[in-house]
Structure formats: C-alpha cells, structure tokens
Design a protein around this motif. Structure first.
Motif, short mmCIF file in Angstrom:
data_model
loop_
_atom_site.label_atom_id
_atom_site.label_comp_id
_atom_site.label_asym_id
_atom_site.label_seq_id
_atom_site.Cartn_x
_atom_site.Cartn_y
_atom_site.Cartn_z
N GLY A 1 0.86 -1.29 0.12
CA GLY A 1 0.02 -0.10 0.19
C GLY A 1 0.87 1.13 0.08
N LYS A 2 0.26 2.41 0.00
CA LYS A 2 0.91 3.87 0.02
C LYS A 2 1.10 4.11 1.56
CE LYS A 2 -0.36 5.49 -4.52
NZ LYS A 2 -1.01 6.58 -5.32
N TYR A 3 2.39 4.43 2.01
CA TYR A 3 2.54 4.80 3.33
C TYR A 3 1.61 5.79 3.63
CZ TYR A 3 5.04 6.51 7.37
OH TYR A 3 5.41 6.99 8.54
N GLU A 4 1.34 7.07 2.88
CA GLU A 4 0.46 8.14 3.27
C GLU A 4 -1.24 7.59 3.58
OE1 GLU A 4 2.26 7.94 0.56
OE2 GLU A 4 3.95 9.51 0.99
N ASP A 5 -1.53 6.59 2.63
CA ASP A 5 -2.71 6.12 2.95
C ASP A 5 -2.92 5.07 4.08
OD1 ASP A 5 -3.39 7.27 0.45
OD2 ASP A 5 -3.32 5.41 -0.77
N ILE A 6 -1.74 4.30 4.20
CA ILE A 6 -2.04 3.52 5.44
C ILE A 6 -1.86 4.44 6.77
CG2 ILE A 6 -0.64 1.66 6.74
CD1 ILE A 6 0.37 0.93 4.02
N LYS A 7 -0.91 5.37 6.80
CA LYS A 7 -0.73 6.25 7.75
C LYS A 7 -2.17 7.07 8.19
CE LYS A 7 2.38 9.51 10.23
NZ LYS A 7 1.13 10.30 10.76
N ALA A 8 -2.59 7.63 7.12
CA ALA A 8 -3.90 8.20 7.54
C ALA A 8 -4.86 7.56 8.23
CB ALA A 8 -4.59 8.96 6.16
N ILE A 9 -5.04 6.13 7.79
CA ILE A 9 -6.17 5.19 8.50
C ILE A 9 -5.80 5.08 10.01
CG2 ILE A 9 -6.88 2.90 8.55
CD1 ILE A 9 -6.71 2.72 5.17
N MET A 10 -4.49 4.84 10.10
CA MET A 10 -3.76 4.74 11.22
C MET A 10 -4.21 5.72 12.24
SD MET A 10 -0.82 1.91 10.60
CE MET A 10 -0.13 2.10 12.36
N ASP A 11 -3.78 6.97 11.94
CA ASP A 11 -3.96 8.08 12.42
C ASP A 11 -5.38 8.46 12.81
OD1 ASP A 11 -1.36 8.86 12.41
OD2 ASP A 11 -1.43 10.25 10.73
N ASP A 12 -6.22 8.31 11.96
CA ASP A 12 -7.76 8.44 12.50
C ASP A 12 -8.15 7.28 13.45
OD1 ASP A 12 -10.44 9.19 11.83
OD2 ASP A 12 -10.70 7.21 10.77
N LEU A 13 -7.89 6.11 13.30
CA LEU A 13 -8.24 5.24 14.32
C LEU A 13 -7.63 5.45 15.62
CD1 LEU A 13 -7.99 1.81 12.46
CD2 LEU A 13 -9.91 3.13 12.55
N THR A 14 -6.51 6.00 15.72
CA THR A 14 -5.60 6.38 16.81
C THR A 14 -6.45 7.51 17.37
OG1 THR A 14 -3.43 5.40 16.17
CG2 THR A 14 -3.59 7.37 17.85
N TYR A 15 -6.87 8.32 16.81
CA TYR A 15 -7.46 9.65 17.34
C TYR A 15 -8.92 9.19 17.83
CZ TYR A 15 -10.74 13.64 17.62
OH TYR A 15 -11.58 14.43 18.00
N LYS A 16 -9.69 8.18 17.25
CA LYS A 16 -11.00 7.83 17.79
C LYS A 16 -10.62 6.98 19.11
CE LYS A 16 -13.19 6.97 13.18
NZ LYS A 16 -13.82 6.12 12.23
N ARG A 17 -9.54 6.33 18.98
CA ARG A 17 -9.43 5.60 20.20
C ARG A 17 -9.07 6.47 21.66
NH1 ARG A 17 -4.23 3.31 22.38
NH2 ARG A 17 -4.80 1.60 23.92
N GLU A 18 -8.28 7.57 21.30
CA GLU A 18 -7.52 8.47 22.22
C GLU A 18 -8.60 9.36 22.55
OE1 GLU A 18 -4.12 10.16 20.89
OE2 GLU A 18 -2.91 8.39 21.24
#
Length: 306
Positions: free
Chosen positions: A197-214
C-alpha cells in the motif's frame, strides 16, 4: 513436590536468571492487578518453553501462560505453580508482503512495522493494547478488522511440549475467541499476509483510528480494555450508560466516565474490587434491560485467603 523441589527441577530446563519466585503479577500486567506467582519464568528460547511444558507434564506442576494482561484479570491470591511470560519473544520482521511477529511483541508494534514497510492490513490493530500472542488467543479486532482477516499461520508449543505449525483455518477464529486455550497451545510466533500500500494512505487510516481511540477510551488509567462482548442487537457501553452506572465505583475500580464499556483501575484497585464491579454491572443491566452481558475479559487465579 514442594516449591524448593520445583525450583531445583526448573533449574535443569531454564536459565537461573529467567526464574523469579513469589513474583507479584501486578507488576507485569497492563491492568496492574494480581497476586503472586509461585514461579515466574521469562524464557529466552523456544526450546526453553518446550522444556517447561514437558516438565510441567512429567511432574504434574500447573502452569499458566500470561501476555501483558490487557484483557485479563488475575485474582488477588495469585497463581500457583509456574507462570510463563513471553516478553523476551518480541522480534518483528518482514519479507515481501509477509510479516512475522513473535508472540511477546505488542500488536501495536506489528502494525507500526507494517506501516514502515508500506504494508496494509494491520491498520485496525494500531490501538489494540495486547501482545501478538494475546491477539491470536482472542482473535482481537477493532474498527471492522480482526486477526483472522490477515493471519496465515502460527507456530505454537502444544500441550505435549512439541513445536507445531497451526494454519489460521485450524484455530477456529471467531468473534473474540479461538481454540488456542482449548487446545492448550502456547503461541510463539504468527505470520501475517498483508498487501502493498501507500505509506500516506496507511498512515492516514492509523491516525484516524488512533484519534478515535484516544478521544473515546480512558487511556489515562490502567484497565482491562473492553470488559464485555457486544450483546446481539445492543452495545454494551450504551446499556451500561443508560443504567446510570458511569462513575460507579467499588474500592479503587470505577466504571469509566469517558467510556462506559471500560472499568478502570483508578485508585490502586484490587482484583476483588474489579470483579465485584463487573458483577454489579451485569446484575444491574440484567434487571433494567433483561440483557445478559458476557465478559470479554478473562478472570484467572485464586482468591486471597482470608
């Protein structure tokens, strides 16, 4: 066999510096709960794990495997016999689209390694606070993803002390369950099949999920994570919230005011506090809504002697 004899036997199969006697388990678990282990062992090789299992079988010594306790409560009386902790098995590597992670590694770190290698598929795990072994044990999942979606196979030590390869299809992975505990397997490593995958796309998903969790979860306090499974047709947190239980405490354990599906160790809670509060929540929700809340968190060990 008395404890001194057990210790002498252990010295024949593992290194002395991997054995601790009467070790407080709360010092090693995410929940910060739990009494003493008679023998707390942190093996450094797969062979040592095999040897401990075989010794346990031969001498009829009980043994228990622990991860980091992110979804586990150990009672205040602790655990008799041998406790194995696989914190030394924390290597993570990749080869093409394959990621191999040892069982003691944090599943969060596995997701970060995948990101670093531009591999997609483990984004959902970026906020799960357990180990890789624990994630397989309960088919951990979040935000629409589960371990079973990406697992290829696992290397385990079976109940006889033999090293065995288990295909994902053989593990009966289902909603927060597997047959790993039923089989008596100890997961040593897991192999995941991911996708480029593309680093930027993967990171965007992880950043969004991390925000939701935190933003939604009470990460500032020790907890056992989500306490209850989702009952069919309901959300456990909503039922608990609608039962006016947020902020309810027993001893140092409290139903989180941030997310009702969590019980936090707010003030040096004991396992007894925690378990009593879980039972109170179950009883109250049953009385108000006639819904049975099934625990997701496991409870093991012995009660403190009175």
């Amino acid at each position: 066999m008395n404890n001194r004899q057990v210790y002498e036997k252990l010295l024949t199969v593992v290194a002395e510096d991997t054995i601790k006697v009467d070790e407080m388990l709360r010092n090693h678990l995410y929940t910060k709960l739990g009494g003493k282990a008679d023998f707390f062992i942190t093996p450094t090789t797969y062979e040592e794990v095999q040897n401990v299992v075989k010794l346990s079988n031969e001498e009829n010594i009980p043994f228990t495997l622990l991860g980091n306790g992110s979804n586990l409560i150990v009672k205040d009386g602790g655990i008799r016999g041998i406790v194995i902790h696989l914190k030394n098995f924390n290597d993570i590597s990749t080869d093409g689209t394959t990621l191999v992670a040892q069982s003691g590694a944090a599943i969060i770190e596995a997701s970060r390694k995948a990101l670093a290698e531009n591999l997609s598929g483990l984004e959902f795990a970026c906020g799960i606070p357990g180990t890789v072994g624990g994630a397989l044990f309960m088919n951990a999942g979040a935000y629409g993803g589960e371990i079973k979606d990406v697992l290829d196979h696992a290397i385990v030590v079976d109940r006889h002390g033999e090293l065995v390869k288990r295909e994902a299809a053989d593990l009966a992975l289902d909603y927060r369950t597997s047959n790993i505990p039923e089989n008596g397997d100890i997961v040593l490593e897991a192999t995941f099949h991911l996708k480029h995958g593309k680093y930027e796309d993967i990171k965007a998903i992880m950043d969004d999920l991390t925000y939701k969790r935190e933003s939604k979860q009470p990460l500032e306090f020790p907890s056992c994570g989500s306490v209850f499974k989702r009952p069919p047709g309901y959300f456990a947190g909503k039922l608990i919230q609608d039962s006016d239980l947020q902020g309810k405490n027993i001893g140092g354990a409290e139903v989180s005011t941030k997310h009702a599906g969590f019980i936090v160790n707010k003030d040096n809670a004991t396992a007894t506090d925690y378990i009593s509060l879980i039972e109170h929540v179950q009883k109250t929700v049953k009385e108000k809504f006639n819904v049975e809340l099934e625990r997701e968190v496991r409870i093991i060990g012995e009660d403190l002697e009175k």
